[in-house]
Design an enzyme around this catalytic site. Structure first.
Site, short mmCIF file in Angstrom:
data_model
loop_
_atom_site.label_atom_id
_atom_site.label_comp_id
_atom_site.label_asym_id
_atom_site.label_seq_id
_atom_site.Cartn_x
_atom_site.Cartn_y
_atom_site.Cartn_z
N SER A 194 0.84 -1.20 0.00
CA SER A 194 0.00 0.00 0.00
C SER A 194 0.87 1.24 0.00
O SER A 194 0.38 2.35 0.04
CB SER A 194 -0.89 0.00 1.24
OG SER A 194 -0.09 0.02 2.40
N HIS B 298 -3.40 -3.54 -5.07
CA HIS B 298 -3.59 -3.10 -3.68
C HIS B 298 -5.03 -3.36 -3.26
O HIS B 298 -5.95 -2.70 -3.73
CB HIS B 298 -3.24 -1.59 -3.60
CG HIS B 298 -3.43 -0.99 -2.26
ND1 HIS B 298 -3.67 0.35 -2.05
CD2 HIS B 298 -3.40 -1.55 -1.02
CE1 HIS B 298 -3.80 0.58 -0.76
NE2 HIS B 298 -3.64 -0.55 -0.12
N GLU C 184 -6.94 -1.45 -6.14
CA GLU C 184 -6.18 -0.34 -6.74
C GLU C 184 -4.95 -0.96 -7.40
O GLU C 184 -3.99 -1.32 -6.73
CB GLU C 184 -5.79 0.65 -5.64
CG GLU C 184 -5.13 1.91 -6.13
CD GLU C 184 -4.68 2.81 -4.96
OE1 GLU C 184 -4.31 2.28 -3.87
OE2 GLU C 184 -4.68 4.04 -5.14
N ASN D 18 -4.11 6.20 -0.57
CA ASN D 18 -3.43 6.55 0.67
C ASN D 18 -2.76 7.92 0.59
O ASN D 18 -2.52 8.55 1.61
CB ASN D 18 -2.42 5.47 1.05
CG ASN D 18 -3.13 4.26 1.67
OD1 ASN D 18 -4.30 4.35 2.02
ND2 ASN D 18 -2.43 3.15 1.77
#
Ligand code: 3HC
Length: 707
Positions: free
Chosen positions: A414, A435, A447, A485
């Site tokens: 991540s 991800h 992702e 993120n």
């Protein structure tokens, strides 16, 4: 898409039965040409003296996917669905709808107005309008309630779920299910009904399932879901409509539904959810990909790491019918991982979301290994171990040695650099990020992160693979935090800094929940535990990678941990706890006041609206930077990421959509005002400035014509 009503619905007479074949690609939606075609063909069949009965069927093994969603918000043209239904309901010749593929929304409503329905055994039916911020507005709330009773109707319409043909048969929604040739069986069924003669049944006139309905059902449903539905219109209106079907005369009920449908159609949440429908489908498309490139065939999947993440990924894989080999460094790790997988499945059986037979079938596809050689025949291997570059590189070196040529080597990182991981192999073209989000067997987002050398084929393969295992794929570029993120960091940081400016954690949580997030940020942090993040920050501080002296560094979380407040598990964190009950804690306010004083930050009061606007504007500004750098392919991909990966409320359409509804000009004002006060962290994204100056939306279209 065919625009000609003559070809949108074809006409053929077979053995005294008029067969009306709807052929309106891609999904036989109820677009204007199709509606026009249906009216013409039903009238033709009515007038055709050689015809004794009518069958309505869809081309290409699918019935009708519902209203044409592209027509919403545009001026109405052509005949209404109600006109077609009227023709079917009053026809003196029996009408049989033959359902295959999907009969959804307006498609099912069309069929419910016919006296008879026959379905192929593989067909699925449902009224999923609620997922678009709508209610079934083609008489669905009325006819369905009268056919199955209010409790089942509420369940079907509020969930929007698709049910199988056999379930539909059990509920009386269809009259017959066939394993054979649907067209021929429908013709035979129609002939038999014609021979029996009328009058033919009308769902709208049935009383048996609604007689004596206890109105408490509706009050209880509203009360039980009031919090969950906050900010939305459709679910409440659905309950009202089902109640109307149970208590009003048929015509009055239909009129009630029509008004409720109009209300939903014009609500902002409808626009947001329709945006999401198209955004989800767009996200799966890769701009600039060579159209000749085909995804590689995936039959067997390897997963490395039997922890929570790896186990969840493995469950998604086997749930979709693919073989999976799960590897861990130790037998204890494997055993613990398998226990967790079995535990998750046991819970889903208890909840009734899966049957034991389904679980047994899924688990039969799962094998385990301690040896990388087990990956030699895998088509994709997904590494899901903890975030450490040296370990990941070692793993990818091993994969390079054992995996067959053309296998996709994927990492669930991540945070780490995909290119650095790919460099550990001699086949960086096959390396890519996938991800997943925790719990990976539940969360829909995948992702996918392209490295500098990821090939088109590798990208196409992981996009198709994610869909295959029931995920919503989004393609991101390789940067710190990727799409999700990277924005999350800004979200947390901005909320933390607002606390220093004078808001409290409980006010921020209340504001975010009021906006529609399922849970406040600070309550969520307290639930997950503050110590893990704290230890990670300590490590970065020791390594000189984190500057805590900057005004932008929010020290509250560190100070809470230093005081032993690790969250719910220690009875205190951002809140104080009595068991699971959180209460505001004046001590935290005191710590914040001291931090602000030290930093020289002036304190003030915030309204909930200001809190939301401030935090979301920062997120959107970062989103604009992500777009301008090409990390996201399109603004709607950011929306999809946030909704399916981070709990952003669906009825808001995602942060970028929310911004475009508010007006990008307003976002820029907030960003500029904060830039003047706080400096660089609020530097306006060039793309945001450019779009506002040009009067354009995110996609560069003039604002007036934006969808
Ligand atoms: N209207 C217009 N376009 C539609 C559509 C619809 N109802 N349903 C699907 N499409 C389009 C998609 O946007 C996509 O277009 P693209 O290729 O340009 O991206 C294409 O059809 C194929 O769709 P999918 O990729 O979703 O194809 P799948 O085979 O995976 O799924 C499906 C097919 C299950 C029918 C799925 O498309 C679906 O769920 N569609 C929506 C169904 C729905 O919500 N119906 C209710 C509509 S509202 C209504 O009926 C109101 C009424 O009560 C008055």
């Amino acid at each position: 898409m065919s625009q000609d009503p003559e070809t949108a619905v074809r006409y053929q007479v077979v053995d005294e039965v008029a067969v009306l074949t709807i052929d309106f690609p891609p999904v036989n939606a109820l677009g204007a040409p199709m509606r026009e075609g249906m009216v013409r063909r039903l009238e033709q069949a009515g007038e055709d003296a050689s015809v004794k009965a009518i069958v309505v069927i869809g081309a290409n093994d699918r019935f009708v996917a519902g209203a044409d969603i592209r027509e919403f918000g545009k001026p109405r043209v052509g005949p209404t669905l109600q006109r077609i239904q009227g023709l079917m309901e009053t026809s003196v010749k029996p009408v049989v709808c033959a359902l295959d593929g999907h009969a959804l929304g307006g498609g099912l409503e069309l069929a419910l107005a016919a006296p008879f329905r026959i379905a192929a055994v593989r067909a699925k039916v449902g009224l999923p309008e609620v997922t678009l911020g709508l209610l079934p507005g083609g008489g669905g709330t009325q006819r369905m309630t009268r056919m199955v009773g209010p409790d089942v109707a509420l369940d079907l319409i509020l969930s929007g779920r698709h049910i199988s043909a056999t379930q539909a048969l059990d509920l009386g929604i269809v009259d017959a299910v066939t394993q054979g040739d649907l067209r021929m069986d429908a013709i035979a069924f129609a002939k038999a009904k014609a021979a029996e003669g009328g009058p033919f049944p009308k769902a709208i006139e049935r009383e048996d399932k609604v007689a004596g309905t206890d109105r408490a059902l509706f009050e209880q449903t509203r009360a039980a879901n009031a919090r969950k539905w906050a900010g939305t219109v459709a679910p409440f209106k659905i309950v009202d409509c089902v109640e109307a079907a149970s208590t009003m005369a048929p015509r009055a009920g239909l009129e009630f539904e029509r008004e409720a449908f109009e209300l939903c159609l014009n609500a902002p949440s409808r626009a947001a959810q329709v945006h999401l429908f198209f955004a989800e489908r767009e996200a799966a498309k890769v701009i600039g990909l060579d159209p000749a490139v085909r995804p590689r065939d995936i039959r067997k999947v390897g997963v490395i790491g039997a922890g929570t993440m790896g186990g969840g990924i493995a469950m998604s894989v086997i749930n979709s019918g693919l073989n999976c080999v799960l590897l861990d460094a130790t037998q204890e790790g494997l055993d613990a991982g398998l226990d967790k997988v079995r535990g998750n499945y046991a819970t889903s059986v208890k909840r009734g979301s899966r049957t034991q037979a389904q679980i047994d079938a899924a688990l039969a596809l799962l094998s385990t290994s301690l040896d990388y050689a087990a990956f030699s025949d895998c088509d994709i291997v997904i590494e899901a171990v903890f975030e450490n570059m040296a370990i990941k590189q070692e793993i990818f070196g091993k994969l390079d040695a054992v995996c067959k040529p053309g296998a996709v080597l994927a990492t669930n990182t991540s945070a780490l650099d995909i290119d650095e991981i790919a460099a550990a192999t001699k086949r960086p073209q096959d390396v890519i990020g996938t991800h997943f989000f925790s719990p990976a067997n539940v969360m829909r987002l995948c992702e996918n992160v392209r490295g500098a050398k990821s090939s088109d084929e590798t990208i196409a393969t992981v996009m198709a693979f994610a869909k295959r295992i029931g995920k919503v794929p989004v393609l991101a570029g390789n940067c710190e935090g990727f799409i999700g993120n990277r924005i999350l960091k800004i979200y947390g940081q901005e909320a933390d800094l607002i606390l220093e400016e004078g808001a409290t954690p409980w006010q921020v949580d209340k504001a975010l929940k009021g906006f529609g997030f399922p849970m406040g940020l600070y309550l969520m942090r307290d639930m997950s535990g503050l110590d893990v993040g704290w230890r990670m920050r300590q490590g970065r501080i020791e390594a000189g990678a984190l500057d805590t002296s900057s005004a932008e560094y929010p020290p509250l979380a560190d100070q809470l941990c230093e005081a032993g407040r690790f969250g719910q598990k220690t009875g205190a964190g951002y809140y104080r706890y009595e068991g699971r009950d959180a209460t505001p804690d004046p001590e935290v306010e005191q710590i914040l006041a001291t931090i602000a004083q030290k930093k020289g930050t002036p304190r003030r009061s915030f309204t909930d609206e200001e809190i939301v606007e401030q935090i979301l504007s920062a997120m959107v500004n970062e989103g604009a930077k992500i777009l301008e750098e090409g990390i996201a392919q399109r603004s709607s991909d950011i929306d999809v990421t946030y909704i399916y990966g981070y709990g952003f409320p669906k009825h808001r359409g995602g942060p970028m959509f929310w911004a475009s509804q508010l007006g990008l000009g307003r976002i820029l004002e907030v960003v500029r005002a904060n830039h003047a006060r706080f400096g660089d962290r609020w530097k306006p994204a060039r793309l945001l400035e450019a779009r506002v100056t040009a009067g354009q939306d995110w996609d560069g279209k003039p604002v007036a014509s934006a969808r």
